[in-house]
Write an enzyme that holds these catalytic residues in place. Structure first.
Site, mmCIF file in Angstrom:
data_model
loop_
_atom_site.group_PDB
_atom_site.id
_atom_site.type_symbol
_atom_site.label_atom_id
_atom_site.label_comp_id
_atom_site.label_asym_id
_atom_site.label_seq_id
_atom_site.Cartn_x
_atom_site.Cartn_y
_atom_site.Cartn_z
ATOM 1 N N ARG A 79 19.047 -46.013 -56.959
ATOM 2 C CA ARG A 79 18.978 -47.488 -57.502
ATOM 3 C C ARG A 79 18.643 -48.376 -56.074
ATOM 4 N NH1 ARG A 79 24.148 -47.375 -61.104
ATOM 5 N NH2 ARG A 79 24.033 -45.039 -61.472
ATOM 6 N N HIS B 193 32.240 -49.232 -63.432
ATOM 7 C CA HIS B 193 33.042 -48.318 -62.600
ATOM 8 C C HIS B 193 34.770 -48.971 -62.617
ATOM 9 C CE1 HIS B 193 29.843 -46.754 -59.735
ATOM 10 N NE2 HIS B 193 29.751 -45.980 -60.715
ATOM 11 N N ARG C 128 34.814 -42.673 -73.109
ATOM 12 C CA ARG C 128 34.259 -43.859 -72.227
ATOM 13 C C ARG C 128 33.326 -44.547 -73.006
ATOM 14 N NH1 ARG C 128 29.811 -42.959 -67.863
ATOM 15 N NH2 ARG C 128 30.024 -44.652 -66.714
ATOM 16 N N GLU D 85 38.652 -40.405 -63.765
ATOM 17 C CA GLU D 85 38.624 -41.455 -64.763
ATOM 18 C C GLU D 85 38.913 -40.954 -66.013
ATOM 19 O OE1 GLU D 85 34.566 -41.710 -62.729
ATOM 20 O OE2 GLU D 85 34.395 -43.598 -63.835
ATOM 21 N N ASN E 188 32.599 -38.228 -72.818
ATOM 22 C CA ASN E 188 31.834 -39.155 -71.979
ATOM 23 C C ASN E 188 30.595 -38.822 -72.557
ATOM 24 O OD1 ASN E 188 30.325 -40.475 -70.249
ATOM 25 N ND2 ASN E 188 31.397 -39.739 -68.285
#
Ligand code: AMP
Length: 417
Positions: free
Chosen positions: A241, A180, A91, A384, A7
């Site tokens: 965010r 996601h 990823r 993940e 990743n």
């Protein structure tokens, strides 16, 4: 069989080697501050110890070179030889509309990944750099790209087209993509296993609540809507965010604060959300502590977050015509009992009845609803990396055997002949 999962972020690289027989990582680590001063690699050895290497790490090629050295280090490496790695799973943040599934990387995929750079200028370039570095250093080993956006490619235009001139979708690809996806896919498949029902028959709402947070409506194993949009800025209030805003707020702040486009982008991504409202921290643990101590703005940040999540749950139950399972995952979802309790409060009208005693868990895969709860409430730690490894193994093994597909149970690869 061992799969290397990578990743690559803009200045970081996370990695794991997963043994697919046990589905557990045999080693993992993190490279930080790539291309910056003070770069270092923290490697978890096969002996469960940590080795920290502080050295100049100029770019992703150098980072991967260093990681590979650790994997086969004679004193503590988890592998004897890099040839033990069957395949590499990457990823990749943005696959645009080109990728609705994970793919084996070849020259045409590399071209398509480059085309997606303008949709994710911060994320896709390091992903591509990681792939190129592996191609250079492990040329014979197949590589697979697993996209954050792919799972949401099943959404209908009524979910993903914005109220803008349609030509902007055609010219610039402006639409909701959702993110996601690997996490939402993993937890939905695990939910089917936990509920002992075929995924195809379930209506699920998956709440990935971490520093970045998104919710997905998943009917029959397919994403039909999700809270993040063109970028991961949309939807819920997050750690730093803003989440969804009246778009007029953006231009108004730019004028009043005299911000240019890049400054505004940075502001919305790094100075807003729970951090901006609370004025304390982007970390929900800190905010929960401050709220308990009577800090009103910390409490307000938590209240907004809970309100946002509830709104999406209500909306998605309506869109799907009901809900069989509500899934909590990621840092907050897996660990914060108080947040789960606040979100599930007064939701019995949707058949959601949380059992407060069962809810006293952290990071375990467990059904925390009352026995009479029509909608099951599930805590499912996301994984993940495992999902990336499973996709990688499925694609590369299928290519190897050609005629023989792996056995799939509830969408999770169970065994390979
Ligand atoms: P993630 O992005 O999935 O790693 O999640 C990070 C977020 O999870 C941070 O805001 C953490 O504060 C939050 N988190 C982790 N553990 C807890 C906990 N026990 N209670 C509340 N929030 C937590």
């Amino acid at each position: 069989m061992k799969i290397l999962v990578l990743n690559c972020g803009s200045s970081s690289l996370k990695y794991q080697v997963i043994d697919m027989d046990t589905r557990n990582p045999i080693t993992k680590g993190l490279v930080e501050r790539i291309g910056l001063q003070g770069s270092e690699l923290t490697h978890g050895t096969a002996l469960q110890e940590k080795v920290v290497i502080k050295t100049e790490i100029k770019n992703h090629t150098k980072a991967i070179e260093l990681v590979l050295e650790q994997l086969v280090a004679p004193e503590y490496g988890a592998l004897k030889d890099l040839n033990e790695i069957y395949a590499i799973g990457h990823r990749v943040v943005h696959g645009g509309e080109k990728f609705a599934k994970s793919v084996i990387i070849d020259a045409s995929v590399m071209r398509a990944l480059k085309d997606c750079i303008e949709l994710a200028p911060l994320h896709n370039p390091p992903n591509i750099a990681g792939i190129k570095a592996c191609q250079k250093m492990m040329p014979g080993i197949p590589q697979v790209a697993v996209f954050d956006t792919a799972f949401h490619q099943t959404m209908q235009p009524s979910s993903y087209i914005y109220g803008l001139p349609y030509e902007y979708y055609e010219k610039y690809g402006i639409r909701k993509y959702g993110f996601h996806g690997t996490s939402h896919k993993y937890v939905s498949q695990r939910a089917a296993v936990l509920l002992k029902k075929p995924l195809g028959e379930l209506k699920l709402i998956s709440c990935h609540l971490g520093n970045g947070a998104s919710i997905a409506a998943i009917r029959g194993g397919r994403s039909i809507d999700t809270s993040m949009g063109f970028t991961p800025l949309d939807g819920l209030l997050m750690g730093t965010r803003s989440g969804a805003l009246d778009p007029a707020v953006v231009t108004y702040i730019m004028c009043r604060e005299n911000l240019d486009v890049d400054q505004m982008n940075d502001f919305l991504n790094t100075k807003c959300g729970a951090l901006g409202v609370s004025g304390i921290s982007s970390d929900f643990r800190d905010i929960e502590v401050a709220a308990k101590q009577g800090n009103n703005r910390a409490q307000l940040a938590l209240d907004i977050f809970v309100h946002d999540v509830k709104q999406y749950i209500g909306a998605y139950a309506t869109v799907m015509g009901g809900v069989d399972g509500l899934i909590f995952t990621a840092g907050v979802g897996e660990n914060s009992m108080s947040m789960r309790a606040a979100i599930c409060k007064n939701m019995s009208y949707l058949g959601i009845n949380l059992d407060l005693e069962k809810n006293e868990v952290r990071g375990e895969e467990v059904d925390v609803s009352k026995t009479n709860s029509h909608c099951r409430v599930l805590v499912i730690p996301t994984n993940e990396e495992l999902m990336i490894a499973l996709d990688t193994l499925e694609l590369t093994h299928r290519k190897d055997t050609m005629h023989r597909a792996p056995t799939i149970h509830h969408g999770l690869v169970k065994s390979f002949p």
